[in-house]
Design an enzyme around this catalytic site. Structure first.
Site, PDB file in Angstrom:
ATOM      1  N   VAL A  75      25.361  49.451 -14.712  1.00  0.00           N
ATOM      2  CA  VAL A  75      26.696  49.992 -14.467  1.00  0.00           C
ATOM      3  C   VAL A  75      27.416  49.206 -13.363  1.00  0.00           C
ATOM      4  O   VAL A  75      26.766  48.619 -12.517  1.00  0.00           O
ATOM      5  CB  VAL A  75      26.608  51.477 -14.053  1.00  0.00           C
ATOM      6  CG1 VAL A  75      26.047  52.302 -15.192  1.00  0.00           C
ATOM      7  CG2 VAL A  75      25.790  51.697 -12.787  1.00  0.00           C
ATOM      8  N   THR A  76      28.748  49.265 -13.395  1.00  0.00           N
ATOM      9  CA  THR A  76      29.565  49.707 -14.495  1.00  0.00           C
ATOM     10  C   THR A  76      29.924  48.492 -15.337  1.00  0.00           C
ATOM     11  O   THR A  76      29.995  47.366 -14.837  1.00  0.00           O
ATOM     12  CB  THR A  76      30.872  50.409 -14.030  1.00  0.00           C
ATOM     13  OG1 THR A  76      31.678  49.465 -13.302  1.00  0.00           O
ATOM     14  CG2 THR A  76      30.570  51.610 -13.172  1.00  0.00           C
ATOM     15  N   ASP A  87      22.564  47.702 -10.801  1.00  0.00           N
ATOM     16  CA  ASP A  87      23.086  48.790  -9.947  1.00  0.00           C
ATOM     17  C   ASP A  87      22.887  50.203 -10.503  1.00  0.00           C
ATOM     18  O   ASP A  87      23.787  51.054 -10.382  1.00  0.00           O
ATOM     19  CB  ASP A  87      24.581  48.547  -9.661  1.00  0.00           C
ATOM     20  CG  ASP A  87      24.826  47.249  -8.925  1.00  0.00           C
ATOM     21  OD1 ASP A  87      23.861  46.529  -8.625  1.00  0.00           O
ATOM     22  OD2 ASP A  87      26.004  46.942  -8.661  1.00  0.00           O
ATOM     23  N   LYS A 140      30.196  42.339  -6.209  1.00  0.00           N
ATOM     24  CA  LYS A 140      30.068  42.907  -7.551  1.00  0.00           C
ATOM     25  C   LYS A 140      29.134  42.044  -8.392  1.00  0.00           C
ATOM     26  O   LYS A 140      28.391  42.553  -9.215  1.00  0.00           O
ATOM     27  CB  LYS A 140      31.449  43.038  -8.212  1.00  0.00           C
ATOM     28  CG  LYS A 140      32.452  43.885  -7.426  1.00  0.00           C
ATOM     29  CD  LYS A 140      31.922  45.269  -7.102  1.00  0.00           C
ATOM     30  CE  LYS A 140      32.966  46.118  -6.381  1.00  0.00           C
ATOM     31  NZ  LYS A 140      32.362  47.349  -5.799  1.00  0.00           N
ATOM     32  N   GLN A 156      35.952  35.204 -29.059  1.00  0.00           N
ATOM     33  CA  GLN A 156      36.122  33.743 -29.002  1.00  0.00           C
ATOM     34  C   GLN A 156      34.772  33.022 -29.126  1.00  0.00           C
ATOM     35  O   GLN A 156      34.484  32.063 -28.404  1.00  0.00           O
ATOM     36  CB  GLN A 156      36.817  33.328 -27.694  1.00  0.00           C
ATOM     37  CG  GLN A 156      38.158  34.024 -27.469  1.00  0.00           C
ATOM     38  CD  GLN A 156      38.837  33.558 -26.198  1.00  0.00           C
ATOM     39  OE1 GLN A 156      39.249  32.398 -26.102  1.00  0.00           O
ATOM     40  NE2 GLN A 156      38.948  34.436 -25.227  1.00  0.00           N
ATOM     41  N   GLU A 158      23.939  47.298  -5.364  1.00  0.00           N
ATOM     42  CA  GLU A 158      25.087  46.975  -4.514  1.00  0.00           C
ATOM     43  C   GLU A 158      24.805  47.636  -3.172  1.00  0.00           C
ATOM     44  O   GLU A 158      24.687  48.866  -3.094  1.00  0.00           O
ATOM     45  CB  GLU A 158      26.397  47.476  -5.138  1.00  0.00           C
ATOM     46  CG  GLU A 158      27.624  46.977  -4.375  1.00  0.00           C
ATOM     47  CD  GLU A 158      28.947  47.274  -5.075  1.00  0.00           C
ATOM     48  OE1 GLU A 158      28.945  47.603  -6.279  1.00  0.00           O
ATOM     49  OE2 GLU A 158      29.995  47.172  -4.411  1.00  0.00           O
ATOM     50  N   LYS A 182      22.827  43.050  -3.283  1.00  0.00           N
ATOM     51  CA  LYS A 182      23.999  42.170  -3.376  1.00  0.00           C
ATOM     52  C   LYS A 182      25.192  42.810  -2.682  1.00  0.00           C
ATOM     53  O   LYS A 182      25.474  43.986  -2.882  1.00  0.00           O
ATOM     54  CB  LYS A 182      24.308  41.871  -4.846  1.00  0.00           C
ATOM     55  CG  LYS A 182      24.595  43.096  -5.703  1.00  0.00           C
ATOM     56  CD  LYS A 182      24.767  42.677  -7.146  1.00  0.00           C
ATOM     57  CE  LYS A 182      25.225  43.798  -8.043  1.00  0.00           C
ATOM     58  NZ  LYS A 182      26.487  44.426  -7.680  1.00  0.00           N
ATOM     59  N   CYS A 196      30.524  45.581 -12.049  1.00  0.00           N
ATOM     60  CA  CYS A 196      29.392  44.739 -11.630  1.00  0.00           C
ATOM     61  C   CYS A 196      28.666  44.076 -12.792  1.00  0.00           C
ATOM     62  O   CYS A 196      28.139  42.963 -12.642  1.00  0.00           O
ATOM     63  CB  CYS A 196      28.438  45.557 -10.774  1.00  0.00           C
ATOM     64  SG  CYS A 196      29.149  45.946  -9.157  1.00  0.00           S
TER      65      CYS A 196
HETATM   66  N1  TIU Z   1      28.080  48.435  -9.564  1.00  0.00           N
HETATM   67  C1  TIU Z   1      29.409  48.511  -9.740  1.00  0.00           C
HETATM   68  O1  TIU Z   1      29.902  48.397 -10.860  1.00  0.00           O
HETATM   69  N2  TIU Z   1      30.188  48.770  -8.617  1.00  0.00           N
HETATM   70  C2  TIU Z   1      31.381  49.451  -8.655  1.00  0.00           C
HETATM   71  O2  TIU Z   1      32.017  49.636  -7.629  1.00  0.00           O
HETATM   72  N3  TIU Z   1      31.808  49.891  -9.884  1.00  0.00           N
HETATM   73  C3  TIU Z   1      32.895  50.664 -10.151  1.00  0.00           C
HETATM   74  O3  TIU Z   1      33.190  50.869 -11.320  1.00  0.00           O
HETATM   75  N4  TIU Z   1      33.587  51.196  -9.149  1.00  0.00           N
END
Ligand code: TIU
Length: 234
Positions: A163-164, A30, A138, A208, A78, A135, A168
């Site tokens: 990210v993030t 993303d 997430k 772990q 996304e 997609k 995701c």
């Molecule tokens: N790609 C992804 O992480 N989608 C999000 O909505 N991330 C947020 O941190 N909001």
């Protein structure tokens, strides 16, 4: 150039990570304008999107080296259909964003396929032939063909960037781990709007005994790829 069958081992958390290019995919989650630039989905949620651009140079370096090594590249976005038929109402209605998914923003409709804001940033743009997964969730595996594409390519190991970190990336890495992939998250090639969430996500994934997977900086991956390239006859 490497044949892709060199076994590489790099220092990682919580212990060394082993992979070979031929059975590994680089999965870039993303890296879209919607998350990285002002006016996109990330900013509508109230986030300071400026934090995310810091990982672009390191991510470019890994992508370039991976392409040179001949490794499989997967990009994700996304993204929702224009009619939002793949967007659960709960996702659209959650919270109090300044613009909701599907609303018209300065980079086109928020988080909708084909809109300018939904594109991957130019610095990391996919090349022809690379896999691009749209997609609706997430996770990169939910409601996408990713699992079968990776199986067809004989992939066993995944290197994650993007990210993030705690949304995701973490969801996708957990999905991958449950499907039997060994996963490494590149620490300087992933970012969050919340630095403490990034730190916690990295720590909880490798804890772990690598319960979800490994983490490492990009430098040892680049060094391993360079060494493999140098060791092969041209
Ligand atoms: N790609 C992804 O992480 N989608 C999000 O909505 N991330 C947020 O941190 N909001």
């Amino acid at each position: 150039m490497s044949t892709g069958t060199d076994i590489m081992q790099i220092p990682a958390n919580p212990f060394p990570f082993t992979f070979e290019v031929a059975t590994t995919a680089l999965v870039i989650i993303d890296m879209q304008r919607d998350f990285i630039e002002p006016g996109g989905f990330g900013e509508t949620l109230g986030n300071n999107v400026a934090l995310l651009a810091a990982i672009v140079p390191a991510s470019q370096a890994v992508l370039a080296a991976w392409r040179t090594a001949g490794g499989l590249v997967v990009h994700t976005r996304e993204a929702h259909e224009a009619d939002l038929s793949d967007c659960p109402p709960a996702k659209r209605e959650r919270g109090n964003p300044s613009l909701r998914i599907g609303d018209e923003g300065p980079m086109g409709r928020i988080l909708v396929k084909g809109e300018p804001g939904n594109q991957i940033i130019a610095e990391l743009a996919p090349l022809a032939g690379e896999i691009v997964i749209d997609k609706p969730g997430k996770g990169a595996f939910y409601a996408t063909p990713l699992s079968s594409l990776l199986q067809q390519a004989g992939i066993k190991t995944l290197l994650f960037m993007g990210v993030t970190t705690e949304v995701c990336v973490q969801t996708s890495m957990r999905e991958a781990n449950d499907r039997g992939y060994d996963c490494l998250l590149l620490e300087d090639c992933t970012e969050s709007y919340f630095p403490h969430f990034k730190a916690a996500a990295l720590e909880m994934m490798s804890a772990q005994g690598a319960i979800v997977g490994w983490t490492a900086p990009s430098a040892p991956v680049l060094a391993a790829l360079a060494q493999a390239a140098g060791a092969q006859p041209h």
